[in-house]
Design a protein around this motif. Structure first.
Motif, short mmCIF file in Angstrom:
data_model
loop_
_atom_site.label_atom_id
_atom_site.label_comp_id
_atom_site.label_asym_id
_atom_site.label_seq_id
_atom_site.Cartn_x
_atom_site.Cartn_y
_atom_site.Cartn_z
N LYS A 21 0.83 -1.21 0.00
CA LYS A 21 0.00 0.00 0.00
C LYS A 21 0.87 1.26 0.00
O LYS A 21 0.56 2.23 -0.68
CB LYS A 21 -0.94 0.01 1.20
CG LYS A 21 -2.12 -0.92 1.03
CD LYS A 21 -3.07 -0.77 2.20
CE LYS A 21 -4.33 -1.54 1.97
NZ LYS A 21 -5.29 -1.34 3.07
N LEU A 22 1.95 1.24 0.76
CA LEU A 22 2.86 2.38 0.78
C LEU A 22 3.48 2.60 -0.61
O LEU A 22 3.55 3.72 -1.10
CB LEU A 22 3.96 2.18 1.82
CG LEU A 22 3.53 2.29 3.27
CD1 LEU A 22 4.61 1.78 4.20
CD2 LEU A 22 3.18 3.73 3.61
N TYR A 25 0.83 4.11 -2.84
CA TYR A 25 0.57 5.52 -2.51
C TYR A 25 1.61 6.44 -3.16
O TYR A 25 1.27 7.41 -3.83
CB TYR A 25 0.58 5.70 -0.99
CG TYR A 25 0.15 7.07 -0.51
CD1 TYR A 25 -1.18 7.35 -0.29
CD2 TYR A 25 1.08 8.08 -0.28
CE1 TYR A 25 -1.59 8.61 0.16
CE2 TYR A 25 0.69 9.33 0.17
CZ TYR A 25 -0.65 9.59 0.38
OH TYR A 25 -1.04 10.83 0.81
N PHE A 26 2.87 6.12 -2.94
CA PHE A 26 3.93 7.00 -3.45
C PHE A 26 4.08 6.90 -4.96
O PHE A 26 4.42 7.88 -5.61
CB PHE A 26 5.24 6.72 -2.73
CG PHE A 26 5.23 7.21 -1.32
CD1 PHE A 26 5.25 8.57 -1.04
CD2 PHE A 26 5.13 6.33 -0.26
CE1 PHE A 26 5.21 9.05 0.25
CE2 PHE A 26 5.08 6.79 1.04
CZ PHE A 26 5.12 8.14 1.31
N LEU A 99 0.97 13.24 4.63
CA LEU A 99 1.37 12.12 5.49
C LEU A 99 0.18 11.54 6.24
O LEU A 99 0.07 10.32 6.40
CB LEU A 99 2.46 12.57 6.47
CG LEU A 99 3.81 12.94 5.85
CD1 LEU A 99 4.77 13.40 6.93
CD2 LEU A 99 4.39 11.78 5.07
N ASN A 101 -2.82 11.39 5.21
CA ASN A 101 -3.60 10.61 4.25
C ASN A 101 -2.97 9.25 3.95
O ASN A 101 -3.66 8.32 3.55
CB ASN A 101 -3.83 11.39 2.97
CG ASN A 101 -4.86 12.48 3.17
OD1 ASN A 101 -5.76 12.34 3.98
ND2 ASN A 101 -4.72 13.57 2.44
N ILE A 102 -1.65 9.14 4.17
CA ILE A 102 -1.01 7.83 4.03
C ILE A 102 -1.60 6.88 5.08
O ILE A 102 -1.97 5.75 4.77
CB ILE A 102 0.52 7.92 4.23
CG1 ILE A 102 1.15 8.69 3.09
CG2 ILE A 102 1.14 6.52 4.32
CD1 ILE A 102 2.62 9.01 3.32
N GLU A 103 -1.69 7.37 6.29
CA GLU A 103 -2.25 6.54 7.37
C GLU A 103 -3.68 6.12 7.05
O GLU A 103 -4.05 4.96 7.20
CB GLU A 103 -2.21 7.30 8.69
CG GLU A 103 -2.81 6.53 9.84
CD GLU A 103 -2.80 7.31 11.14
OE1 GLU A 103 -3.11 6.68 12.18
OE2 GLU A 103 -2.49 8.51 11.14
N VAL A 106 -3.51 3.46 4.21
CA VAL A 106 -2.93 2.17 4.62
C VAL A 106 -3.84 1.46 5.61
O VAL A 106 -4.10 0.27 5.48
CB VAL A 106 -1.52 2.38 5.21
CG1 VAL A 106 -1.01 1.11 5.87
CG2 VAL A 106 -0.55 2.83 4.11
N HIS A 112 -7.04 8.32 -1.23
CA HIS A 112 -6.21 9.46 -0.85
C HIS A 112 -6.25 10.61 -1.83
O HIS A 112 -6.11 11.76 -1.44
CB HIS A 112 -4.76 9.02 -0.64
CG HIS A 112 -4.17 8.29 -1.81
ND1 HIS A 112 -3.56 8.93 -2.84
CD2 HIS A 112 -4.12 6.97 -2.09
CE1 HIS A 112 -3.14 8.04 -3.72
NE2 HIS A 112 -3.47 6.84 -3.29
#
Length: 187
Positions: A21-22, A25-26, A99, A101-103, A106, A112
């Motif tokens: 997921k990380l 996202y990136f 940051l 929105n990463i949480e 995930v 996001h």
């Protein structure tokens, strides 16, 4: 010029999908993954000569170092460098929400992009405004240089006025932005 540095940490309930997921996202924001070792990830945006004309602060030179710990924590070290004349501290709100929105993505599978778009739009407007202020400072410096050049007869003062206008505007604007970074939503 100061760089933006933030350490962010959150707890996850399911560690099995976190890494993918990380990465997703990136990747959706065109970050380049340069490291994937054990429980460490490193994403970067590299410096470019065009950084000064990139209106989206998420596209400035950036380093995001992520550690996944055994006790289900994600630890993120986020560093953003200046675009050449604007301090990234002025965009603290964008980076913090990015940051957060990463949480949300995930941990809870919350999309996001819709959450980041308003912040990116606001940041782009601010960058555009600050470009305008810099151009205004250059023009004022140019006019002062022309006046000094005509009064003294030294033609070089016109060029010096442009340079002084640009540097003075950049320094004053960044000092103001660093001192007032809590006024994030004023455009």
């Amino acid at each position: 010029m100061e760089k933006y540095i933030n350490n962010f940490e959150f707890t996850i309930s399911n560690n099995s999908e976190t890494k993918e997921k990380l990465k997703s996202y990136f990747k959706s924001y065109d970050f380049e993954q340069v490291k994937d070792e054990n429980e460490n990830l490193l994403f970067v945006k590299k410096w470019s000569i065009l950084n000064g004309w990139k209106f989206n602060p998420l596209n400035w030179e950036t380093k995001i170092d992520i550690k996944l710990t055994e006790n289900n924590k994600v630890i993120i070290n986020h560093i953003v460098h200046s675009n050449g004349f604007l301090t990234p501290i002025a965009f603290k709100s964008l980076f913090e929400k990015f940051l957060l929105n990463i949480e949300q993505f995930v941990e809870f599978d919350i999309k996001h992009k819709p959450n980041n778009i308003p912040e990116i739009k606001l940041a782009k407007e601010k960058v555009f405004k600050y470009h305008g202020i810099l151009i205004l400072g250059i023009v004022v410096g140019m006019f002062l240089g022309i006046i000094m050049s005509n009064v003294t007869g030294i033609k070089l003062l016109g060029t010096v006025g442009i340079i002084v206008g640009a540097i003075a505007t950049e320094k004053i604007m960044n000092k103001y932005l660093e001192n007032n970074n809590n006024l994030q939503h004023r455009v």
